[in-house]
Design a protein around this motif. Sequence first.
Motif, PDB file in Angstrom:
ATOM      1  N   CYS A 180      -7.322  -0.074   7.146  1.00 40.97           N
ATOM      2  CA  CYS A 180      -6.666   0.779   6.125  1.00 40.97           C
ATOM      3  C   CYS A 180      -5.425   1.602   7.128  1.00 40.97           C
ATOM      4  O   CYS A 180      -6.058   2.436   7.709  1.00 40.97           O
ATOM      5  CB  CYS A 180      -7.446   1.483   5.444  1.00 40.97           C
ATOM      6  SG  CYS A 180      -6.743   2.907   4.535  1.00 40.97           S
ATOM      7  N   TYR A 190     -10.005  11.528   6.096  1.00 39.71           N
ATOM      8  CA  TYR A 190      -9.855  10.451   4.938  1.00 39.71           C
ATOM      9  C   TYR A 190     -11.133   9.844   5.155  1.00 39.71           C
ATOM     10  O   TYR A 190     -11.508   9.386   6.130  1.00 39.71           O
ATOM     11  CB  TYR A 190      -8.397   9.663   4.843  1.00 39.71           C
ATOM     12  CG  TYR A 190      -8.646   8.600   3.788  1.00 39.71           C
ATOM     13  CD1 TYR A 190      -9.191   8.936   2.571  1.00 39.71           C
ATOM     14  CD2 TYR A 190      -8.296   7.292   4.158  1.00 39.71           C
ATOM     15  CE1 TYR A 190      -9.013   7.831   1.660  1.00 39.71           C
ATOM     16  CE2 TYR A 190      -8.318   6.140   3.221  1.00 39.71           C
ATOM     17  CZ  TYR A 190      -8.849   6.713   1.912  1.00 39.71           C
ATOM     18  OH  TYR A 190      -8.808   5.514   1.023  1.00 39.71           O
ATOM     19  N   PRO A 193     -11.863   3.273   2.588  1.00 39.14           N
ATOM     20  CA  PRO A 193     -12.513   2.696   1.644  1.00 39.14           C
ATOM     21  C   PRO A 193     -14.073   2.278   1.737  1.00 39.14           C
ATOM     22  O   PRO A 193     -14.648   2.322   0.761  1.00 39.14           O
ATOM     23  CB  PRO A 193     -11.576   1.304   1.872  1.00 39.14           C
ATOM     24  CG  PRO A 193     -10.818   1.537   2.909  1.00 39.14           C
ATOM     25  CD  PRO A 193     -10.785   2.792   3.281  1.00 39.14           C
ATOM     26  N   CYS A 227      -5.753   7.635  -0.349  1.00 42.89           N
ATOM     27  CA  CYS A 227      -5.372   6.006  -0.629  1.00 42.89           C
ATOM     28  C   CYS A 227      -4.086   5.769  -1.316  1.00 42.89           C
ATOM     29  O   CYS A 227      -3.930   6.561  -2.309  1.00 42.89           O
ATOM     30  CB  CYS A 227      -6.363   5.615  -1.431  1.00 42.89           C
ATOM     31  SG  CYS A 227      -6.529   3.888  -2.055  1.00 42.89           S
ATOM     32  N   HIS A 228      -3.491   5.016  -0.815  1.00 46.97           N
ATOM     33  CA  HIS A 228      -1.827   4.646  -1.507  1.00 46.97           C
ATOM     34  C   HIS A 228      -1.962   3.481  -1.948  1.00 46.97           C
ATOM     35  O   HIS A 228      -0.931   2.880  -1.972  1.00 46.97           O
ATOM     36  CB  HIS A 228      -0.728   4.878  -0.510  1.00 46.97           C
ATOM     37  CG  HIS A 228      -0.709   6.143   0.267  1.00 46.97           C
ATOM     38  ND1 HIS A 228      -0.450   7.324  -0.643  1.00 46.97           N
ATOM     39  CD2 HIS A 228      -0.834   6.543   1.534  1.00 46.97           C
ATOM     40  CE1 HIS A 228      -0.577   8.338   0.311  1.00 46.97           C
ATOM     41  NE2 HIS A 228      -0.756   8.002   1.581  1.00 46.97           N
ATOM     42  N   THR A 229      -3.156   2.778  -2.219  1.00 43.91           N
ATOM     43  CA  THR A 229      -3.164   1.465  -2.936  1.00 43.91           C
ATOM     44  C   THR A 229      -2.466   0.573  -2.022  1.00 43.91           C
ATOM     45  O   THR A 229      -1.736  -0.199  -2.459  1.00 43.91           O
ATOM     46  CB  THR A 229      -2.983   1.569  -4.230  1.00 43.91           C
ATOM     47  OG1 THR A 229      -3.144   2.779  -4.711  1.00 43.91           O
ATOM     48  CG2 THR A 229      -3.583   0.467  -5.147  1.00 43.91           C
ATOM     49  N   ILE A 230      -2.616   0.303  -0.770  1.00 41.58           N
ATOM     50  CA  ILE A 230      -2.224  -0.338   0.171  1.00 41.58           C
ATOM     51  C   ILE A 230      -2.789  -1.754  -0.068  1.00 41.58           C
ATOM     52  O   ILE A 230      -1.962  -3.106   0.315  1.00 41.58           O
ATOM     53  CB  ILE A 230      -1.949   0.039   1.600  1.00 41.58           C
ATOM     54  CG1 ILE A 230      -1.466   1.418   1.720  1.00 41.58           C
ATOM     55  CG2 ILE A 230      -1.306  -0.982   2.552  1.00 41.58           C
ATOM     56  CD1 ILE A 230      -1.561   1.958   2.865  1.00 41.58           C
ATOM     57  N   MET A 231      -4.119  -1.745  -0.505  1.00 41.52           N
ATOM     58  CA  MET A 231      -4.645  -2.899  -0.757  1.00 41.52           C
ATOM     59  C   MET A 231      -5.174  -3.778   0.570  1.00 41.52           C
ATOM     60  O   MET A 231      -5.704  -4.864   0.334  1.00 41.52           O
ATOM     61  CB  MET A 231      -4.084  -3.746  -1.667  1.00 41.52           C
ATOM     62  CG  MET A 231      -3.893  -3.378  -3.080  1.00 41.52           C
ATOM     63  SD  MET A 231      -5.319  -3.275  -4.021  1.00 41.52           S
ATOM     64  CE  MET A 231      -5.678  -5.099  -4.310  1.00 41.52           C
ATOM     65  N   ASN A 232      -4.946  -3.170   1.667  1.00 43.62           N
ATOM     66  CA  ASN A 232      -5.474  -3.823   2.952  1.00 43.62           C
ATOM     67  C   ASN A 232      -7.108  -4.031   2.805  1.00 43.62           C
ATOM     68  O   ASN A 232      -7.338  -4.945   3.391  1.00 43.62           O
ATOM     69  CB  ASN A 232      -5.073  -3.326   4.279  1.00 43.62           C
ATOM     70  CG  ASN A 232      -3.628  -3.731   4.922  1.00 43.62           C
ATOM     71  OD1 ASN A 232      -3.198  -4.448   4.180  1.00 43.62           O
ATOM     72  ND2 ASN A 232      -3.407  -3.340   6.075  1.00 43.62           N
ATOM     73  N   CYS A 233      -7.682  -2.949   2.263  1.00 51.38           N
ATOM     74  CA  CYS A 233      -8.894  -3.276   2.433  1.00 51.38           C
ATOM     75  C   CYS A 233      -9.627  -4.135   1.583  1.00 51.38           C
ATOM     76  O   CYS A 233     -10.384  -4.890   2.269  1.00 51.38           O
ATOM     77  CB  CYS A 233      -9.545  -1.458   1.739  1.00 51.38           C
ATOM     78  SG  CYS A 233      -8.868  -1.339   0.233  1.00 51.38           S
ATOM     79  N   ALA A 244     -10.527  -1.033  -3.130  1.00 51.48           N
ATOM     80  CA  ALA A 244      -9.306  -0.416  -3.619  1.00 51.48           C
ATOM     81  C   ALA A 244      -9.493   0.022  -5.233  1.00 51.48           C
ATOM     82  O   ALA A 244      -9.080   1.222  -5.669  1.00 51.48           O
ATOM     83  CB  ALA A 244      -7.998  -1.083  -3.662  1.00 51.48           C
ATOM     84  N   ILE A 247     -11.941   3.011  -5.404  1.00 49.77           N
ATOM     85  CA  ILE A 247     -11.193   4.284  -5.295  1.00 49.77           C
ATOM     86  C   ILE A 247     -10.475   4.717  -6.331  1.00 49.77           C
ATOM     87  O   ILE A 247     -10.892   5.666  -6.825  1.00 49.77           O
ATOM     88  CB  ILE A 247     -10.179   4.090  -4.073  1.00 49.77           C
ATOM     89  CG1 ILE A 247     -11.083   4.035  -2.915  1.00 49.77           C
ATOM     90  CG2 ILE A 247      -9.606   5.237  -3.804  1.00 49.77           C
ATOM     91  CD1 ILE A 247     -10.411   3.794  -1.623  1.00 49.77           C
TER      92      ILE A 247
HETATM   93  S1  SF4 Z   1      -5.983   0.535  -1.090  1.00 51.48           S
HETATM   94 FE1  SF4 Z   1      -7.522   0.434   0.597  1.00 51.48          FE
HETATM   95  S2  SF4 Z   1      -6.220  -0.004   2.445  1.00 51.48           S
HETATM   96 FE2  SF4 Z   1      -4.997   0.778   0.967  1.00 51.48          FE
HETATM   97  S3  SF4 Z   1      -4.865   2.912   1.310  1.00 51.48           S
HETATM   98 FE3  SF4 Z   1      -6.507   2.690  -0.234  1.00 51.48          FE
HETATM   99  S4  SF4 Z   1      -8.331   2.544   0.909  1.00 51.48           S
HETATM  100 FE4  SF4 Z   1      -6.751   2.238   2.661  1.00 51.48          FE
END
Ligand code: SF4
Lengths: 257, 126
Positions: A180, A190, A193, A227-233, A244, A247
């Motif tokens: 993340c 922070y 995830p 968390c910016h919902t990058i979705m890498n997690c 994601a 969260i």
């Molecule tokens: S969606 Fe997952 S990877 Fe993305 S910012 Fe939130 S916790 Fe981190």
Amino acid sequence: MVQINLPKNSEVQKGEYYKDKTGSKNIRKVNIYRWDPSSGENPRIDTYEVDMDNCPSKVLDLLNKIKNEIDPSIAYRRSCAHGVCGSCAMNMDGKNGLACTKSHSEIKGDINIYPLPHLKVEKDLIGDLSTLYKQYHSVEPWLKNSKKDDGKENLQSTEDRAKLDGLYECIMCACCSTACPSYWWNGDKYLGPAVLLQAYRWIMDSRDEERKERLKKVADELKLYRCHTIMNCTNACPKGLNPAKAIASIKKMLATS
Amino acid sequence: MKNDNPLSPHIQIYNWHISSLVSISHRITGIINIIIITLICVWVSLLVLGNSNYDLIQKFFETYFGKFFIVGTIWSFSFQALCEIRHIFWDLGYGFEIKTSNITGLLVIFGSFILTILIFGRNIIL
Ligand code: SF4
Ligand code: SF4
Ligand code: FES
């Protein structure tokens, strides 16, 4: 703080090259991140030529083969070899995962193996997860319930139990948190995830009596809203869980409570 | 205790996914849009100061670079708008499956170009 470049002492250098000695026709090159705390040198990438004809299917098998047959000095964590303990989490082919469940045949070209990203390295593929464990401890991941122990089971309806599906399976491997970018840049504030998914697991437990307090605790702007919902997690989780979404569910609970 | 151990590589080695690409572009276009809005404000203020300013800016917009600037602006705002719509769905709790998020990510990317063509193309056709 966003720091794109690695610090000076972390820059990766070219390392040694171990040529194949078996004369095998089926060779793959494996590039492995190495750092020896006693050397005083920068990390390096060692390259091993491995005979794939005599190597079982997973990346962990590959590492074991290298350790047993080519270079015993290489360090990595593993225990169960069945995707249950979470010890063997590392970065393979640019993606976090468990070495014991990832097939090397899925990887095209040379096989690149690094420790989990943006951690202090202890040795070779072993990263320091103590910050993450402290954060895990901070969400108090245990049942809080005032019920007196009367020797009976603490029952939960099937529906309430189902709410924990997709949460209880987490093995705390840290693949998600170390994938993340928000956790990379703000890992000191922070929660990330993995820990937030755990926090949510206790928030959702019908037997727990401190939902409100738990929510309040994670509500802290920086702890959660990074968390910016990058979705890498979610992309990284080797157990197919969706941090994601967990969260987002916490955020939604906070917004509607 | 100070820990001088090296930091393991992160952005240098991590693969890009559609989701992370869209996310970073969302942020970059956000910054660009703020700059563009400031420029538009400056432009409007200049107009108040006189006719000759209008001509000057008009000339700039007729150059290739000016055209590129306009197309870029339209794209940047389209992209931002679509990303925000995607975020609304997320905030409502939808679209977190990897497949869905990849599809909506692609929709945002292609949609932003289609919107740009529609908005800018309208100028050429009409
Ligand atoms: S969606 Fe997952 S990877 Fe993305 S910012 Fe939130 S916790 Fe981190
Ligand atoms: S959510 Fe998945 S990736 Fe994250 S710690 Fe748990 S099992 Fe590992
Ligand atoms: S060794 Fe236990 S998860 Fe891989």
